[in-house]
Design an enzyme around this catalytic site. Structure first.
Site, PDB file in Angstrom:
ATOM      1  N   HIS A  37      72.143   6.698  47.373  1.00 29.67           N
ATOM      2  CA  HIS A  37      71.616   5.879  46.678  1.00 29.67           C
ATOM      3  C   HIS A  37      71.513   6.106  45.422  1.00 29.67           C
ATOM      4  O   HIS A  37      71.357   6.029  44.146  1.00 29.67           O
ATOM      5  CB  HIS A  37      70.127   6.703  47.872  1.00 29.67           C
ATOM      6  CG  HIS A  37      70.113   5.753  48.432  1.00 29.67           C
ATOM      7  ND1 HIS A  37      69.827   6.123  49.660  1.00 29.67           N
ATOM      8  CD2 HIS A  37      70.167   4.314  48.869  1.00 29.67           C
ATOM      9  CE1 HIS A  37      69.477   5.251  50.837  1.00 29.67           C
ATOM     10  NE2 HIS A  37      69.705   4.094  50.310  1.00 29.67           N
ATOM     11  N   ASP A 151      78.310  -0.687  53.334  1.00 31.54           N
ATOM     12  CA  ASP A 151      77.860  -1.488  53.986  1.00 31.54           C
ATOM     13  C   ASP A 151      78.999  -2.583  53.294  1.00 31.54           C
ATOM     14  O   ASP A 151      78.959  -2.998  53.200  1.00 31.54           O
ATOM     15  CB  ASP A 151      76.739  -1.346  54.006  1.00 31.54           C
ATOM     16  CG  ASP A 151      76.200  -0.711  54.419  1.00 31.54           C
ATOM     17  OD1 ASP A 151      75.601  -0.706  55.548  1.00 31.54           O
ATOM     18  OD2 ASP A 151      74.836  -0.047  53.892  1.00 31.54           O
ATOM     19  N   GLN A 154      78.140  -6.127  54.382  1.00 35.43           N
ATOM     20  CA  GLN A 154      77.154  -6.868  53.170  1.00 35.43           C
ATOM     21  C   GLN A 154      77.039  -6.750  52.425  1.00 35.43           C
ATOM     22  O   GLN A 154      76.826  -8.198  51.876  1.00 35.43           O
ATOM     23  CB  GLN A 154      75.527  -5.097  53.561  1.00 35.43           C
ATOM     24  CG  GLN A 154      75.179  -5.904  52.721  1.00 35.43           C
ATOM     25  CD  GLN A 154      73.992  -4.948  53.038  1.00 35.43           C
ATOM     26  OE1 GLN A 154      73.033  -4.872  54.252  1.00 35.43           O
ATOM     27  NE2 GLN A 154      73.768  -3.771  52.302  1.00 35.43           N
ATOM     28  N   SER A 186      74.645   8.586  54.625  1.00 37.54           N
ATOM     29  CA  SER A 186      73.873   6.981  55.282  1.00 37.54           C
ATOM     30  C   SER A 186      72.622   8.152  55.254  1.00 37.54           C
ATOM     31  O   SER A 186      72.055   9.422  56.297  1.00 37.54           O
ATOM     32  CB  SER A 186      74.625   7.009  56.692  1.00 37.54           C
ATOM     33  OG  SER A 186      73.323   6.105  57.680  1.00 37.54           O
ATOM     34  N   SER A 187      71.409   6.899  55.349  1.00 40.49           N
ATOM     35  CA  SER A 187      70.282   7.975  55.859  1.00 40.49           C
ATOM     36  C   SER A 187      70.236   8.003  57.041  1.00 40.49           C
ATOM     37  O   SER A 187      69.570   8.560  57.930  1.00 40.49           O
ATOM     38  CB  SER A 187      68.889   6.741  55.599  1.00 40.49           C
ATOM     39  OG  SER A 187      68.870   6.368  54.532  1.00 40.49           O
TER      40      SER A 187
HETATM   41  O1  PAF Z   1      71.843  -1.443  52.124  1.00 40.35           O
HETATM   42  C1  PAF Z   1      70.798  -1.724  52.158  1.00 40.35           C
HETATM   43  O2  PAF Z   1      70.094  -0.450  52.238  1.00 40.35           O
HETATM   44  C2  PAF Z   1      69.458  -2.770  52.820  1.00 40.35           C
HETATM   45  O3  PAF Z   1      70.249  -3.160  54.093  1.00 40.35           O
HETATM   46  C3  PAF Z   1      69.412  -3.683  51.395  1.00 40.35           C
HETATM   47  C4  PAF Z   1      70.323  -4.794  51.008  1.00 40.35           C
HETATM   48  C5  PAF Z   1      68.493  -2.626  50.741  1.00 40.35           C
HETATM   49  C6  PAF Z   1      68.272  -5.188  51.793  1.00 40.35           C
HETATM   50  O4  PAF Z   1      67.510  -4.623  52.837  1.00 40.35           O
END
Ligand code: PAF
Length: 309
Positions: A37, A151, A154, A186-187
């Site tokens: 992050h 991800d 995603q 990863s969390s």
């Molecule tokens: O990747 C994430 O942390 C989540 O899927 C996101 C993009 C913030 C959507 O909730």
């Protein structure tokens, strides 16, 4: 840094900078910050005039209530870390601000959401992601939005969403940040301890094994996949999937040439992990895909030091 709780407050806070022509960067997160992050946030800070980080554990993308319950929540810690990275605004809304009574709209991306994570977690997972990301883009109106390559599916879904719905935003997908043994941050790594934590690095070893096969000249996906499966088996990991797919369509590839994405998902103990690696047929590392394992402590991010990875 200012913490904002409502859509109206976000809009009010950004009106001035927007009118002045500021480039607004958005880093959507669900909190539980780790160095992955922080890398996204630092990148946004380096590239944008105003940085907004959203912190919202989105209930609609969880298909398992226990997973939602167990998701790490520590807003005070995340606030300190975001502030330390020079974030301007932390948007941390309560659930009813995002999903008020009567909320009835779902954004659904077809096709690419039906395989891999979509097949394992169900259609509702990517519906939840697409809906909340569409809302965040509408609320913040960023010029750039930052997501992690970890991800991978995603990221493909969000690029499709942004293109299809004409969101005026550039999507930046940033490299995966790894622990020294290769485990992708990863969390969820927070839940890995002892033997499970050691075994978890097997996911990355399996992806590296596939790259080694490709580097040695293997062009047959099934044969390269066998090497990956053997590496997972050595680590005592039974994957939910291990596939070689196109990085843009996520369709299985018939030959490893140019860029191929190796994707893996597995449970290690009770913790579900995913990872991916861009496989190149000449073995050259791709900056777009990966960071080699880094010493998280050396990067200065607090997340890796307390095991919240
Ligand atoms: O990747 C994430 O942390 C989540 O899927 C996101 C993009 C913030 C959507 O909730």
């Amino acid at each position: 840094m200012k913490t904002l709780r409502t859509v109206a407050d976000v809009r009010a806070a950004l009106t001035g900078p927007r009118q002045a022509g500021a480039l607004i960067g958005l880093v959507p997160t669900m909190g539980g910050f780790h160095d992955g992050h922080l890398a996204l946030i630092r990148r946004a800070r380096a590239e944008c005039d105003v940085v907004v980080v959203s912190l919202f554990v989105n209930p609609t993308q969880f298909n398992d209530a226990r997973d939602l319950e167990a998701y790490p929540r520590d807003e005070a810690r995340d606030t300190r870390l975001a502030d330390g990275c020079g974030v301007d605004f932390l948007f941390a809304p309560p659930p009813e601000e995002v999903y008020p009574v009567g909320f009835a709209t779902t954004v659904s991306v077809a096709g690419i959401t039906e395989t891999l994570e979509g097949a394992m977690r169900g259609r509702s997972h990517f519906d939840g992601v697409a809906t909340v990301v569409a809302k965040l883009l509408n609320i913040v109106g960023p010029g750039v939005a930052y997501f992690g390559q970890k991800d991978a599916q995603q990221a493909v879904v969000i690029r499709r969403l942004v293109a299809d719905l004409n969101f005026p935003v550039r999507v930046e997908v940033c490299p995966t940040v790894r622990e020294p043994d290769g485990l992708a941050m990863s969390s969820r790594n927070l839940h890995l301890h002892g033997e499970e934590r050691r075994r978890a690095a097997g996911l990355h070893r399996a992806l590296r094994a596939i790259q080694d096969e490709a580097t040695a000249g293997q062009r047959e996906p099934a044969a390269a996949r066998e090497r990956g499966l053997a590496a997972l088996s050595d680590a005592g990991i039974d994957p939910e999937y291990l596939e070689l797919v196109s990085p843009s369509t996520l369709a299985p590839v018939e030959v490893i040439d140019g860029h191929t994405l190796a994707v893996v998902a597995a449970r290690v103990g009770g913790t579900r992990l995913i990872d991916n690696l861009l496989i190149t047929s000449n073995g050259a590392a791709s900056a777009a895909s990966q960071h080699e394992p880094t010493n998280a402590r050396a990067t200065g991010g607090a997340g890796a030091q307390d095991g919240r990875t």
